[in-house]
Design a protein around this motif. Structure first.
Motif, PDB file in Angstrom:
ATOM      1  N   ARG A 159       0.843  -1.208   0.000  1.00  0.00           N
ATOM      2  CA  ARG A 159       0.000   0.000   0.000  1.00  0.00           C
ATOM      3  C   ARG A 159       0.867   1.242   0.000  1.00  0.00           C
ATOM      4  N   LEU A 160       1.873   1.268   0.856  1.00  0.00           N
ATOM      5  CA  LEU A 160       2.766   2.420   0.921  1.00  0.00           C
ATOM      6  C   LEU A 160       3.583   2.562  -0.365  1.00  0.00           C
ATOM      7  N   ALA A 161       4.038   1.430  -0.904  1.00  0.00           N
ATOM      8  CA  ALA A 161       4.817   1.472  -2.143  1.00  0.00           C
ATOM      9  C   ALA A 161       4.000   2.052  -3.282  1.00  0.00           C
ATOM     10  N   HIS A 162       2.726   1.686  -3.361  1.00  0.00           N
ATOM     11  CA  HIS A 162       1.842   2.241  -4.394  1.00  0.00           C
ATOM     12  C   HIS A 162       1.714   3.759  -4.245  1.00  0.00           C
ATOM     13  N   GLU A 163       1.866   4.271  -3.034  1.00  0.00           N
ATOM     14  CA  GLU A 163       1.788   5.711  -2.792  1.00  0.00           C
ATOM     15  C   GLU A 163       3.124   6.407  -3.038  1.00  0.00           C
ATOM     16  N   GLY A 164       4.129   5.647  -3.439  1.00  0.00           N
ATOM     17  CA  GLY A 164       5.440   6.229  -3.713  1.00  0.00           C
ATOM     18  C   GLY A 164       6.300   6.419  -2.493  1.00  0.00           C
ATOM     19  N   VAL A 165       6.000   5.710  -1.422  1.00  0.00           N
ATOM     20  CA  VAL A 165       6.750   5.848  -0.171  1.00  0.00           C
ATOM     21  C   VAL A 165       7.889   4.833  -0.133  1.00  0.00           C
ATOM     22  N   GLY A 166       9.110   5.305   0.134  1.00  0.00           N
ATOM     23  CA  GLY A 166      10.247   4.420   0.316  1.00  0.00           C
ATOM     24  C   GLY A 166      10.285   3.883   1.721  1.00  0.00           C
ATOM     25  N   LEU A 167      10.498   2.567   1.863  1.00  0.00           N
ATOM     26  CA  LEU A 167      10.444   1.897   3.156  1.00  0.00           C
ATOM     27  C   LEU A 167      11.859   1.552   3.602  1.00  0.00           C
ATOM     28  N   LEU A 168      12.431   2.382   4.455  1.00  0.00           N
ATOM     29  CA  LEU A 168      13.804   2.198   4.904  1.00  0.00           C
ATOM     30  C   LEU A 168      13.828   1.170   6.035  1.00  0.00           C
ATOM     31  N   TRP A 169      14.371   0.002   5.737  1.00  0.00           N
ATOM     32  CA  TRP A 169      14.292  -1.123   6.672  1.00  0.00           C
ATOM     33  C   TRP A 169      15.269  -0.951   7.829  1.00  0.00           C
ATOM     34  N   GLN A 170      14.752  -1.182   9.052  1.00  0.00           N
ATOM     35  CA  GLN A 170      15.578  -1.081  10.248  1.00  0.00           C
ATOM     36  C   GLN A 170      15.419  -2.282  11.173  1.00  0.00           C
ATOM     37  N   GLY A 171      14.845  -3.348  10.634  1.00  0.00           N
ATOM     38  CA  GLY A 171      14.680  -4.557  11.435  1.00  0.00           C
ATOM     39  C   GLY A 171      15.722  -5.603  11.093  1.00  0.00           C
ATOM     40  N   ASP A 172      15.339  -6.854  11.238  1.00  0.00           N
ATOM     41  CA  ASP A 172      16.216  -7.978  10.941  1.00  0.00           C
ATOM     42  C   ASP A 172      16.378  -8.119   9.418  1.00  0.00           C
TER      43      ASP A 172
END
Length: 378
Positions: free
Chosen positions: A44-57
């Motif tokens: 959903r966020l990707a479709h909105e053009g949002v970059g998801l900066l991963w900070q987990g495992d």
């Protein structure tokens, strides 16, 4: 020009360089995410053009990417069932490329930060230093898509392990961004075609990994000049040529087309599809307006010795997709003052030929790979 991305976390503004080998623009907005993010929310966020900066495992990020890909592929499969009967080959190809581009864009929104020294500061992150050093030249921190990073890691393994090529007498080691000789049928054609009588010299136009030059050298051609316009391809070809012991026979030059002089044999395996590449990494596959193909044919006669031959390696995949008429290539050959001495055909045997779920299965099933032995018209 370098680009940067920025985001806010714990009331602190962060500014880091953005890198994309495919030339993708940075996301409009960046949000930090972790292991609590679901695949549906990520899409959903990707479709909105949002970059998801991963900070987990790190390994959880890989699993999330796989889950996102499965959801996209299911959606594509359902859409294909509804539209397949209404599409001609060209429409199917355009929709196929559009779907691939959209899929790449969405999956490319899951991002990884790489620290100085090519270190990933995440739990269970692998050592990616050697893989990154062969592609990136950053000295500071930067952000890439996880999908690209996995491609860099995979390419490093291909390069380290090599691809067995019996016709070359050993392994070919493809560099990142250089087309790998995984489709062996065209190598069989080159290895089996009869050499011109008294063939001593050859040019290899668009050499890539250098595999065609190596096969010709193994067959006894004594002096070969290979050319490529891409710096990585030139480095790759030189590595493979030296690794297999042919550096005294084969010279590699960075240039777009023909080297100086003439040769007894000139070979070329240009990109097979006359369409515009969507990224620099697709330049080995797509040839806009068949420019390289036409240029090779038009200039070939001027670079052949008397009774010399040009060998053009092409698939008729474009014809089956409706991207090129079956009459086009024979017409271009005649217009260049060339004549067809022989045509050697072979059916591809890669996995997609038998994959009925592939969007271009009908064209792949009908495809033929062909070596055109060309001479100059009398």
């Amino acid at each position: 020009m370098s680009q940067t991305i920025s985001w806010q976390e714990n009331e602190i503004n962060h500014l880091v360089q953005w890198h994309s080998e495919s030339g993708a623009r940075p996301p409009r907005r960046i949000v930090p995410v972790n292991d609590t993010l679901t695949a549906d929310e990520a899409l959903r966020l990707a479709h909105e053009g949002v970059g998801l900066l991963w900070q987990g495992d790190y390994q959880n990020a890989r699993q999330l990417l796989q889950a996102m890909a499965r959801r996209l592929d299911k959606k594509t499969a359902r859409k294909k069932e509804k539209t397949a009967t209404r599409e001609n080959s060209r429409d199917a190809f355009n929709l196929y490329r559009l779907g691939k581009a959209q899929r790449a864009r969405l999956l490319g929104m899951l991002l990884i930060r790489i620290e100085p020294g090519f270190h990933i500061a995440l739990r269970r992150a692998p050592d990616v230093q050697q893989a990154c050093e062969q592609v990136y030249d950053h000295t500071g921190a930067f952000v890439v898509s996880l999908r690209e990073l996995l491609g860099v890691i995979g390419a490093y393994e291909w390069r380290r392990n090599g691809v067995p090529v019996p016709q070359a007498g050993g392994k070919i080691h493809p560099f990142y961004g250089v087309f790998s000789p995984v489709r062996g049928e065209y190598l069989q054609l080159l290895d089996q075609a009869p050499l011109p009588e008294g063939c001593q010299t050859a040019f290899d136009i668009g050499t890539g990994t250098g595999v065609l030059s190596i096969i010709l050298a193994k067959r006894g051609v004594q002096r070969i000049v290979a050319t490529d316009m891409q710096e990585r391809a030139v480095e790759c070809a030189r590595f493979n040529i030296a690794n297999l012991g042919y550096e005294q026979v084969i010279t590699v030059e960075q240039r777009y087309f023909f080297p100086e002089g003439k040769a007894d044999l000139i070979v070329c395996n240009p990109p097979w599809l006359p369409a515009k590449p969507s990224s620099p990494l697709e330049q080995a596959v797509y040839d806009p307006g068949s420019a390289m193909l036409k240029g090779f044919l038009q200039h070939l006669p001027a670079h052949l010795n008397r009774n010399g031959q040009g060998w053009l390696i092409m698939s008729d995949f474009a014809e089956h997709l409706g991207l090129r008429s079956p009459e086009d290539l024979p017409d271009w050959i005649r217009q260049a003052g060339l004549t067809v001495l022989e045509r050697l055909d072979i059916k591809p045997h890669h996995a997609k030929v038998t994959d009925a779920t592939d969007g271009l299965h009908a064209a792949r099933k009908a495809e033929v790979t062909r070596l055109w032995r060309l001479g100059v018209q009398d």
